[in-house]
Motif scaffolding. Structure first.
Motif, PDB file in Angstrom:
ATOM      1  N   LEU A   5       0.809  -1.213   0.000  1.00  0.00           N
ATOM      2  CA  LEU A   5       0.000   0.000   0.000  1.00  0.00           C
ATOM      3  C   LEU A   5       0.845   1.266   0.000  1.00  0.00           C
ATOM      4  CD1 LEU A   5      -2.627  -0.976   2.716  1.00  0.00           C
ATOM      5  CD2 LEU A   5      -2.927  -1.002   0.241  1.00  0.00           C
ATOM      6  N   HIS A   6       0.356   2.276  -0.695  1.00  0.00           N
ATOM      7  CA  HIS A   6       0.916   3.616  -0.652  1.00  0.00           C
ATOM      8  C   HIS A   6      -0.227   4.553  -0.290  1.00  0.00           C
ATOM      9  CE1 HIS A   6       4.931   3.080  -2.517  1.00  0.00           C
ATOM     10  NE2 HIS A   6       4.340   1.988  -2.988  1.00  0.00           N
ATOM     11  N   SER A   7      -0.037   5.326   0.749  1.00  0.00           N
ATOM     12  CA  SER A   7      -1.060   6.248   1.200  1.00  0.00           C
ATOM     13  C   SER A   7      -0.952   7.564   0.439  1.00  0.00           C
ATOM     14  CB  SER A   7      -0.866   6.494   2.705  1.00  0.00           C
ATOM     15  OG  SER A   7      -1.766   7.455   3.159  1.00  0.00           O
ATOM     16  N   ARG A   8      -2.098   8.079  -0.025  1.00  0.00           N
ATOM     17  CA  ARG A   8      -2.132   9.358  -0.731  1.00  0.00           C
ATOM     18  C   ARG A   8      -3.182  10.265  -0.097  1.00  0.00           C
ATOM     19  NH1 ARG A   8       0.806   9.725  -5.249  1.00  0.00           N
ATOM     20  NH2 ARG A   8       1.643   7.795  -6.046  1.00  0.00           N
ATOM     21  N   ASN A   9      -2.893  11.547  -0.117  1.00  0.00           N
ATOM     22  CA  ASN A   9      -3.827  12.529   0.402  1.00  0.00           C
ATOM     23  C   ASN A   9      -4.969  12.672  -0.590  1.00  0.00           C
ATOM     24  OD1 ASN A   9      -5.150  15.089   0.854  1.00  0.00           O
ATOM     25  ND2 ASN A   9      -3.445  15.585   2.223  1.00  0.00           N
ATOM     26  N   PRO A  10      -6.221  12.456  -0.167  1.00  0.00           N
ATOM     27  CA  PRO A  10      -7.343  12.515  -1.104  1.00  0.00           C
ATOM     28  C   PRO A  10      -7.592  13.913  -1.678  1.00  0.00           C
ATOM     29  CG  PRO A  10      -8.132  12.211   1.143  1.00  0.00           C
ATOM     30  CD  PRO A  10      -6.639  12.105   1.181  1.00  0.00           C
ATOM     31  N   GLU A  11      -7.091  14.947  -1.026  1.00  0.00           N
ATOM     32  CA  GLU A  11      -7.297  16.312  -1.511  1.00  0.00           C
ATOM     33  C   GLU A  11      -6.486  16.619  -2.760  1.00  0.00           C
ATOM     34  OE1 GLU A  11      -6.632  19.090   1.645  1.00  0.00           O
ATOM     35  OE2 GLU A  11      -7.977  18.024   3.002  1.00  0.00           O
ATOM     36  N   HIS A  12      -5.252  16.089  -2.822  1.00  0.00           N
ATOM     37  CA  HIS A  12      -4.387  16.425  -3.957  1.00  0.00           C
ATOM     38  C   HIS A  12      -3.728  15.209  -4.604  1.00  0.00           C
ATOM     39  CE1 HIS A  12      -1.327  16.018  -0.892  1.00  0.00           C
ATOM     40  NE2 HIS A  12      -1.807  17.083  -0.250  1.00  0.00           N
ATOM     41  N   GLY A  13      -3.897  14.023  -4.041  1.00  0.00           N
ATOM     42  CA  GLY A  13      -3.373  12.800  -4.646  1.00  0.00           C
ATOM     43  C   GLY A  13      -1.901  12.550  -4.456  1.00  0.00           C
ATOM     44  N   VAL A  17       1.813  10.493   4.563  1.00  0.00           N
ATOM     45  CA  VAL A  17       1.955   9.586   5.708  1.00  0.00           C
ATOM     46  C   VAL A  17       1.355  10.270   6.926  1.00  0.00           C
ATOM     47  CG1 VAL A  17       3.999   8.428   4.825  1.00  0.00           C
ATOM     48  CG2 VAL A  17       4.266  10.441   6.257  1.00  0.00           C
ATOM     49  N   GLY A  18       1.086   9.485   7.934  1.00  0.00           N
ATOM     50  CA  GLY A  18       0.569  10.048   9.173  1.00  0.00           C
ATOM     51  C   GLY A  18      -0.928  10.260   9.137  1.00  0.00           C
ATOM     52  N   LYS A  19      -1.430  10.924  10.157  1.00  0.00           N
ATOM     53  CA  LYS A  19      -2.852  11.233  10.302  1.00  0.00           C
ATOM     54  C   LYS A  19      -3.731   9.989  10.226  1.00  0.00           C
ATOM     55  CE  LYS A  19      -2.391  15.903   8.561  1.00  0.00           C
ATOM     56  NZ  LYS A  19      -2.831  16.894   7.585  1.00  0.00           N
ATOM     57  N   LEU A  25      -6.278   2.626   5.718  1.00  0.00           N
ATOM     58  CA  LEU A  25      -6.078   1.809   4.516  1.00  0.00           C
ATOM     59  C   LEU A  25      -6.006   0.331   4.876  1.00  0.00           C
ATOM     60  CD1 LEU A  25      -3.439   3.742   2.377  1.00  0.00           C
ATOM     61  CD2 LEU A  25      -5.779   3.188   1.731  1.00  0.00           C
ATOM     62  N   LEU A  26      -5.269   0.024   5.925  1.00  0.00           N
ATOM     63  CA  LEU A  26      -5.141  -1.366   6.355  1.00  0.00           C
ATOM     64  C   LEU A  26      -6.503  -1.927   6.760  1.00  0.00           C
ATOM     65  CD1 LEU A  26      -3.260  -3.711   6.869  1.00  0.00           C
ATOM     66  CD2 LEU A  26      -2.814  -2.774   9.129  1.00  0.00           C
ATOM     67  N   PRO A  36      -8.455  -1.157  -4.805  1.00  0.00           N
ATOM     68  CA  PRO A  36      -7.162  -0.580  -5.196  1.00  0.00           C
ATOM     69  C   PRO A  36      -6.964  -0.534  -6.702  1.00  0.00           C
ATOM     70  CG  PRO A  36      -6.870  -2.832  -4.515  1.00  0.00           C
ATOM     71  CD  PRO A  36      -8.323  -2.487  -4.264  1.00  0.00           C
ATOM     72  N   GLY A  37      -6.226   0.482  -7.150  1.00  0.00           N
ATOM     73  CA  GLY A  37      -5.698   0.477  -8.504  1.00  0.00           C
ATOM     74  C   GLY A  37      -4.495  -0.439  -8.465  1.00  0.00           C
ATOM     75  N   TYR A  38      -3.924  -0.759  -9.581  1.00  0.00           N
ATOM     76  CA  TYR A  38      -2.763  -1.630  -9.547  1.00  0.00           C
ATOM     77  C   TYR A  38      -1.716  -1.185 -10.537  1.00  0.00           C
ATOM     78  CZ  TYR A  38      -4.650  -3.828 -13.735  1.00  0.00           C
ATOM     79  OH  TYR A  38      -5.112  -4.053 -14.996  1.00  0.00           O
ATOM     80  N   SER A  39      -0.505  -1.558 -10.233  1.00  0.00           N
ATOM     81  CA  SER A  39       0.646  -1.255 -11.067  1.00  0.00           C
ATOM     82  C   SER A  39       1.451  -2.536 -11.199  1.00  0.00           C
ATOM     83  CB  SER A  39       1.493  -0.164 -10.414  1.00  0.00           C
ATOM     84  OG  SER A  39       2.674   0.035 -11.143  1.00  0.00           O
ATOM     85  N   VAL A  40       1.916  -2.846 -12.390  1.00  0.00           N
ATOM     86  CA  VAL A  40       2.700  -4.049 -12.628  1.00  0.00           C
ATOM     87  C   VAL A  40       4.165  -3.635 -12.746  1.00  0.00           C
ATOM     88  CG1 VAL A  40       3.065  -5.981 -14.198  1.00  0.00           C
ATOM     89  CG2 VAL A  40       0.770  -5.075 -13.878  1.00  0.00           C
ATOM     90  N   THR A  41       5.024  -4.256 -11.944  1.00  0.00           N
ATOM     91  CA  THR A  41       6.446  -3.950 -12.044  1.00  0.00           C
ATOM     92  C   THR A  41       7.077  -4.816 -13.125  1.00  0.00           C
ATOM     93  OG1 THR A  41       6.975  -5.523 -10.307  1.00  0.00           O
ATOM     94  CG2 THR A  41       6.634  -3.242  -9.642  1.00  0.00           C
ATOM     95  N   THR A  42       8.203  -4.346 -13.648  1.00  0.00           N
ATOM     96  CA  THR A  42       8.792  -5.014 -14.806  1.00  0.00           C
ATOM     97  C   THR A  42       9.728  -6.144 -14.454  1.00  0.00           C
ATOM     98  OG1 THR A  42      10.608  -3.432 -14.912  1.00  0.00           O
ATOM     99  CG2 THR A  42       8.629  -2.940 -16.202  1.00  0.00           C
TER     100      THR A  42
END
Length: 64
Positions: A5-13, A17-19, A25-26, A36-42
């Protein structure tokens, strides 16, 4: 399966971290309330050219 997981601020994307974002998310992931969206690593070898690295991930139509 491992969910990374990567946490992002919903206001600006931007990454955030924190708050309590990580805990929320967990909790969402554990209770099935996360879409979740997903990303495939190479992966691959160091000597691989970009076209070789992207061949398989692009077939999966990643969201990122």
């Amino acid at each position: 399966m491992i969910l990374h997981l990567h946490s992002r601020n919903p206001e600006h994307g931007r990454p955030s971290v924190g708050k309590g974002r990580e805990l929320s998310l967990l909790h969402a992931a554990k209770t099935g309330h996360l879409r979740p969206g997903y990303s495939v690593t190479t992966g691959g070898r160091v000597a691989m050219v970009v076209q070789e690295r992207l061949k398989n991930p692009l077939r999966r139509e990643p969201e990122m």
